[in-house]
Design an enzyme around this catalytic site. Structure first.
Site, mmCIF file in Angstrom:
data_model
loop_
_atom_site.group_PDB
_atom_site.id
_atom_site.type_symbol
_atom_site.label_atom_id
_atom_site.label_comp_id
_atom_site.label_asym_id
_atom_site.label_seq_id
_atom_site.Cartn_x
_atom_site.Cartn_y
_atom_site.Cartn_z
ATOM 1 N N THR A 1 -85.596 -25.729 16.387
ATOM 2 C CA THR A 1 -84.260 -25.886 16.967
ATOM 3 C C THR A 1 -83.374 -26.501 15.900
ATOM 4 O O THR A 1 -83.457 -27.698 15.624
ATOM 5 C CB THR A 1 -84.323 -26.789 18.208
ATOM 6 N N LYS B 1 -80.416 -21.345 22.379
ATOM 7 C CA LYS B 1 -81.378 -22.452 22.507
ATOM 8 C C LYS B 1 -80.643 -23.772 22.784
ATOM 9 O O LYS B 1 -81.033 -24.549 23.673
ATOM 10 C CB LYS B 1 -82.218 -22.539 21.223
ATOM 11 N N LYS C 1 -80.908 -35.420 18.789
ATOM 12 C CA LYS C 1 -80.665 -34.457 17.710
ATOM 13 C C LYS C 1 -80.062 -33.174 18.283
ATOM 14 O O LYS C 1 -79.058 -32.653 17.788
ATOM 15 C CB LYS C 1 -81.998 -34.143 17.008
#
Lengths: 293, 293
Positions: free
Chosen positions: B97, B173, B241
């Site tokens: 990711t 995503k 994150k």
């Protein structure tokens, strides 16, 4: 099955619910503020009353499905209201989405008259009501809930009991509508980010509806939001009413609900911009608008 | 099936994915920054490399599953990085990711060397990776995606193609992780309101998981949040994150994402309060805390 039930409120939810009760064999005595809404039922032989009191039988069961706190107070406590006539042993099954505070207050007033108030708010749009696929949350006194059980079974696909406190089923209902509205905002933010990157909104939403979010709320509202096609069913102004009830309940409980505050403001802004009678996920158009789309 | 695949990154997601590739009959050449994580694979006869370049075959396939942008840049472009050795015809399947911007940048650098970068981020926790039940979003050049197909089929239960733009699969995503985090905040606010009214958190969440929200995210995270039991799997600092990547992408796309901003701040606050290594839904404890619970 031949008990005569009073039924008050023939709006987009009440009407299909009443019809399912008729199908299940109940005899209904209906009241609606605008009597014309009862016409097709009357044509089928259903009796219509001129006021809530008239459809309420002493010691019997009366069901209400009205639009807000004020309407519920009116039909219950107003002149010719149902409470005066319900009397000892009577049960009031209240399906409207109203404040937990009103539910608790009305339950007290019913208890004073030796009758019972059962909160039975429902989840599902008018199509679900018609298809007998509502999910119903109940709370209230045990014996009254038991008496309500067969009626609720005739209109829904599942009943969930949240105990004796008559406000609790309404809290759960408000929690659900708040979670639905939050899901709408989240989907809209995600879809807008996708669109800005040249990704097809419908493809992305369809993927999520098949995978991590394979549930009715994301599938049905997700399609509406992705396509920006808002099938009328539950108006934005009613969504605002519910978010106001959520924030009132949060205030009573002394807790911040930042997502609820944000969605509340979206609905308010949607109404300010003239979309109040559109279906409630239409507030997500403001997410696109804020992004210059 | 006997093609040798380079595999970089044996963390909680990479390790079970690598094992499923082995099970499917692929020969792997693995690299992990901490070489001890490869020990059990090496015991099974898997070859281990000392750096990314060593596991990368010219014209071959290399898969990466690392924790963030910096790590992906490191293994791809750093000294002894994979890109120098991938060469013409090679395919880099990047499952991490990472930011769409980095994916696009790396895709350009791969194209300059006549090799391809396929973005293939996955949905699913380590248990899902182990059970071969990941959902995979792909984007990139057509021929490279086709070559990646059998490998992705060996590790997932579904592959969704989002076109040629190598950044798009990463956008999808990020949208998914943002929607998951939003669902967590919404569930936590709802559960706190319920709890403050004396309603059992688990009963309410279980009802929603069986009805309007009958999907993995609400069922699994809903249970964790309702029970306040946070099974380790995906640390809060990784959630932060991802929300940072979402907000960066929103900034690039010029669009406000108020829910994303709010959840970002929750995660930041969760980390400030020492919960950074807890599983990421643990940020919902702050909702209880704000309510004085």
């Amino acid at each position: 099955m031949t008990e005569r039930i009073g039924f008050i409120g023939l709006g987009s939810m009440g009407f299909p619910i009443a019809r399912n009760l008729l199908k299940a064999g109940y005899e209904l005595h209906v009241y609606n503020r605008d009597p014309r809404k009862a016409e097709t039922l009357v044509a089928d032989g259903v009796r219509q009353g001129l006021h809530p009191a008239e459809v309420t039988e002493a010691g019997g069961i009366v069901m209400t499905m009205v639009s807000d706190d004020t309407a519920l107070e009116q039909v219950t406590l107003g002149p010719d209201g149902l409470l005066e006539h319900l009397g000892p042993g009577g049960v009031h099954i209240s399906m409207s989405t109203v404040s937990p505070a009103l539910a608790r207050h009305l339950a007290d007033l019913h208890a004073e008259k030796d009758c019972s108030y059962v909160a039975a708010p429902v989840f599902g749009r008018p199509e679900a009501a018609e298809a007998q696929k509502l999910w119903i949350c109940v709370s209230g006194a045990g014996a009254a809930k038991e008496r309500a059980q067969p009626l609720l079974q005739a209109i829904g696909q599942g009943i969930y009991d949240f105990g004796e406190d008559p406000g609790n089923a309404n809290i759960v209902k408000l929690c659900g509508n708040f979670m639905i509205a939050s899901a709408m905002e989240a989907m809209a933010e995600a879809l807008t980010l996708a669109e800005k990157n040249g990704i097809d909104r419908c493809s992305m939403m369809s993927m999520f509806g098949q995978t991590s979010f394979s549930c009715p709320i994301y599938q049905n509202y997700g399609k509406m939001i992705a396509e920006r096609r808002f099938t009328p069913g539950f108006q934005m102004r009613l969504g605002l009413k519910d978010l106001n009830l959520v924030l009132d309940a949060a205030e009573d409980a002394k807790m911040p609900m930042p997502f609820a505050s944000l969605v509340h403001d979206r609905l308010l802004s949607g109404i300010a911009k003239g979309k109040g009678t559109a279906d409630w996920p239409a507030f997500t158009l403001l997410v696109s608008e804020d992004a210059g789309l």
